[in-house]
Write an enzyme that holds these catalytic residues in place. Structure first.
Site, PDB file in Angstrom:
ATOM      1  N   SER A  23       0.876  -1.297   0.029  1.00  0.00           N
ATOM      2  CA  SER A  23       0.020   0.103  -0.111  1.00  0.00           C
ATOM      3  C   SER A  23       0.931   1.205   0.036  1.00  0.00           C
ATOM      4  O   SER A  23       2.178   1.212   0.461  1.00  0.00           O
ATOM      5  CB  SER A  23      -1.111  -0.091   1.227  1.00  0.00           C
ATOM      6  OG  SER A  23      -1.212   1.234   1.760  1.00  0.00           O
ATOM      7  N   TYR A  61      -1.845  -0.496   9.899  1.00  0.00           N
ATOM      8  CA  TYR A  61      -1.854  -1.245   8.786  1.00  0.00           C
ATOM      9  C   TYR A  61      -0.799  -0.981   7.882  1.00  0.00           C
ATOM     10  O   TYR A  61      -0.297  -1.809   7.233  1.00  0.00           O
ATOM     11  CB  TYR A  61      -3.232  -0.506   7.917  1.00  0.00           C
ATOM     12  CG  TYR A  61      -3.310  -1.039   6.552  1.00  0.00           C
ATOM     13  CD1 TYR A  61      -4.058  -2.048   6.443  1.00  0.00           C
ATOM     14  CD2 TYR A  61      -3.164  -0.171   5.629  1.00  0.00           C
ATOM     15  CE1 TYR A  61      -4.125  -2.595   5.123  1.00  0.00           C
ATOM     16  CE2 TYR A  61      -3.240  -0.359   4.365  1.00  0.00           C
ATOM     17  CZ  TYR A  61      -3.861  -1.813   3.974  1.00  0.00           C
ATOM     18  OH  TYR A  61      -4.100  -2.003   2.612  1.00  0.00           O
TER      19      TYR A  61
HETATM   20  N1  NAP Z   1      -8.501  -1.502  -1.556  1.00  0.00           N
HETATM   21  C1  NAP Z   1      -7.800  -0.622  -1.109  1.00  0.00           C
HETATM   22  O1  NAP Z   1      -8.128   0.688  -0.917  1.00  0.00           O
HETATM   23  C2  NAP Z   1      -6.328  -1.101  -0.947  1.00  0.00           C
HETATM   24  C3  NAP Z   1      -5.349  -0.204  -0.931  1.00  0.00           C
HETATM   25  C4  NAP Z   1      -4.104  -0.479  -0.698  1.00  0.00           C
HETATM   26  C5  NAP Z   1      -3.714  -1.807  -0.485  1.00  0.00           C
HETATM   27  N2  NAP Z   1      -4.591  -2.742  -0.606  1.00  0.00           N
HETATM   28  C6  NAP Z   1      -4.405  -4.247  -0.339  1.00  0.00           C
HETATM   29  O2  NAP Z   1      -4.692  -5.028  -1.707  1.00  0.00           O
HETATM   30  C7  NAP Z   1      -5.004  -6.196  -0.967  1.00  0.00           C
HETATM   31  C8  NAP Z   1      -6.308  -6.723  -1.622  1.00  0.00           C
HETATM   32  O3  NAP Z   1      -7.327  -5.993  -0.760  1.00  0.00           O
HETATM   33  P1  NAP Z   1      -8.675  -5.551  -1.673  1.00  0.00           P
HETATM   34  O4  NAP Z   1      -8.858  -4.131  -1.905  1.00  0.00           O
HETATM   35  O5  NAP Z   1      -8.798  -6.488  -2.797  1.00  0.00           O
HETATM   36  O6  NAP Z   1      -9.659  -6.027  -0.666  1.00  0.00           O
HETATM   37  P2  NAP Z   1     -10.820  -7.241  -0.550  1.00  0.00           P
HETATM   38  O7  NAP Z   1     -11.624  -7.029  -1.543  1.00  0.00           O
HETATM   39  O8  NAP Z   1     -11.500  -7.161   0.762  1.00  0.00           O
HETATM   40  O9  NAP Z   1     -10.121  -8.699  -0.711  1.00  0.00           O
HETATM   41  C9  NAP Z   1      -9.230  -9.169   0.495  1.00  0.00           C
HETATM   42  C10 NAP Z   1      -9.014 -10.466   0.263  1.00  0.00           C
HETATM   43  O10 NAP Z   1      -8.202 -10.972   1.289  1.00  0.00           O
HETATM   44  C11 NAP Z   1      -8.834 -12.229   1.781  1.00  0.00           C
HETATM   45  N3  NAP Z   1      -8.587 -12.432   3.032  1.00  0.00           N
HETATM   46  C12 NAP Z   1      -8.714 -11.707   4.115  1.00  0.00           C
HETATM   47  N4  NAP Z   1      -8.211 -12.250   5.248  1.00  0.00           N
HETATM   48  C13 NAP Z   1      -7.891 -13.547   4.929  1.00  0.00           C
HETATM   49  C14 NAP Z   1      -7.345 -14.766   5.598  1.00  0.00           C
HETATM   50  N5  NAP Z   1      -7.117 -14.675   6.824  1.00  0.00           N
HETATM   51  N6  NAP Z   1      -7.196 -15.877   5.092  1.00  0.00           N
HETATM   52  C15 NAP Z   1      -7.418 -15.799   3.608  1.00  0.00           C
HETATM   53  N7  NAP Z   1      -7.813 -14.828   2.867  1.00  0.00           N
HETATM   54  C16 NAP Z   1      -8.042 -13.565   3.500  1.00  0.00           C
HETATM   55  C17 NAP Z   1     -10.264 -12.025   1.509  1.00  0.00           C
HETATM   56  O11 NAP Z   1     -10.748 -13.457   1.253  1.00  0.00           O
HETATM   57  P3  NAP Z   1     -11.797 -14.262   2.270  1.00  0.00           P
HETATM   58  O12 NAP Z   1     -12.542 -13.207   3.024  1.00  0.00           O
HETATM   59  O13 NAP Z   1     -12.778 -15.069   1.412  1.00  0.00           O
HETATM   60  O14 NAP Z   1     -10.962 -14.973   3.034  1.00  0.00           O
HETATM   61  C18 NAP Z   1     -10.433 -11.384   0.158  1.00  0.00           C
HETATM   62  O15 NAP Z   1     -10.186 -12.528  -0.882  1.00  0.00           O
HETATM   63  C19 NAP Z   1      -4.884  -6.400   0.559  1.00  0.00           C
HETATM   64  O16 NAP Z   1      -3.755  -6.880   0.761  1.00  0.00           O
HETATM   65  C20 NAP Z   1      -5.029  -4.922   0.780  1.00  0.00           C
HETATM   66  O17 NAP Z   1      -4.324  -4.315   2.120  1.00  0.00           O
HETATM   67  C21 NAP Z   1      -6.193  -2.325  -0.882  1.00  0.00           C
END
Ligand code: NAP
Length: 266
Positions: free
Chosen positions: A138, A151
């Site tokens: 991030s 975070y």
């Molecule tokens: N969206 C943003 O603004 C943003 C910005 C910067 C970085 N990121 C990073 O990008 C990555 C993806 O985020 P996203 O925005 O795509 O979020 P998302 O749509 O909420 O997806 C998160 C994913 O992580 C999985 N997950 C969460 N806890 C888990 C666990 N204990 N074991 C296995 N899987 C787990 C969830 O699957 P299940 O619930 O099915 O387990 C889901 O598939 C993350 O690392 C996040 O920190 C996101």
């Protein structure tokens, strides 16, 4: 790797958001894709969209035994692994002072150990194929950010992990890359944790603009193809942070964050 035909990709966090969209794009480009996350029913839906290219691997990324056995399953079904996309993660926005230790441990466990365990499990296979690993960090993993203190710490830890691994494995031909996006339009926005570990009913207003998932997928694909070690979204932040660090020792970005997060008055 312009086409990924014959390649095997493991994506964690494949049930939603960035992981899901990236997994679908790899499958469209011909790869066999291992789909890891906790919600098996969501992974089944993603696999169904892939027309036989998806292998469903339900696991909690903090569970070492589950991760190792799912990785073995992928290798026995697909023959090896070329690429890891470590996208599983959770978000926390709260001042450090009001964040419980339990919540801090949970975020570090999912975001950091949830990257360490799949990375360790796939390393021998990716080494054997001189492949590539990309961890999703991030912008708060590049610049300490108020209320994303924990975070961001979990994401800084990923940066250190992959930077160290890159040097340890330079002679093995494995590429380790870290992707650092700003805010992205995914379901994560509805599951941001408060300091007490509960989800916000009304998530706080975003201090910066929201980027599209498609842009993230393009950047991740570019990193894999180009074997890049780093990519930011937006890319210009890299130059702004570098110039600010060099000229002002980070003072400008501190002031911008102080203003954007309402810390002028506090
Ligand atoms: N969206 C943003 O603004 C943003 C910005 C910067 C970085 N990121 C990073 O990008 C990555 C993806 O985020 P996203 O925005 O795509 O979020 P998302 O749509 O909420 O997806 C998160 C994913 O992580 C999985 N997950 C969460 N806890 C888990 C666990 N204990 N074991 C296995 N899987 C787990 C969830 O699957 P299940 O619930 O099915 O387990 C889901 O598939 C993350 O690392 C996040 O920190 C996101």
């Amino acid at each position: 790797m312009s086409s990924f035909s014959g390649k095997v990709v493991l994506v964690t966090g494949a049930s939603s958001g960035i992981g899901k969209a990236t997994a679908l794009e790899f499958a469209r480009l011909g790869a066999t894709v291992g789909l890891m996350a906790r919600r098996g029913e969501e992974l089944e839906k993603v696999a169904a969209e892939m027309g036989g290219k998806g292998i469903v691997l339900p696991a909690d990324v903090t569970d070492e035994v589950a991760v190792n056995s799912r990785v073995s399953e992928l290798v026995s079904q697909a023959g090896g692994i070329d690429v890891l996309i470590a996208a599983a993660g959770i978000s926390l926005r709260a001042p450090f002072e009001t964040t419980t230790i339990e919540t801090i441990r949970r975020v570090m466990d999912v975001n950091f150990m949830g990257c360490v365990l799949p990375t360790k499990a796939v390393l021998p296979y990716i080494k054997a194929r001189k492949g590539c690993m990309i961890a999703i960090s991030s912008l708060s993993g590049r610049k300490g950010t108020p209320e994303y203190t924990i975070y961001g710490s979990s994401k800084f830890a990923i940066q250190a992990l992959y930077d160290g691994l890159r040097i340890e494995h330079m002679r093995d031909g494995v590429n380790f890359g870290v992707f650092c996006p700003g805010f992205v339009d995914t379901p994560l926005r509805e599951s941001v944790l408060k300091g007490d570990g509960k989800v916000y009913e009304n998530p706080p207003k975003l201090p910066f603009r929201l980027w599209s998932v498609d842009l993230c997928v393009n950047k991740i694909l570019r990193m894999v193809r180009g074997r890049l070690k780093s990519s930011l979204l937006p890319g210009i932040i890299h130059y702004l942070l570098t110039a600010d660090d060099f000229v002002f020792r980070g003072w400008i970005s501190d002031m911008v964050l102080r203003y954007k997060f309402g810390y002028w008055r506090k």
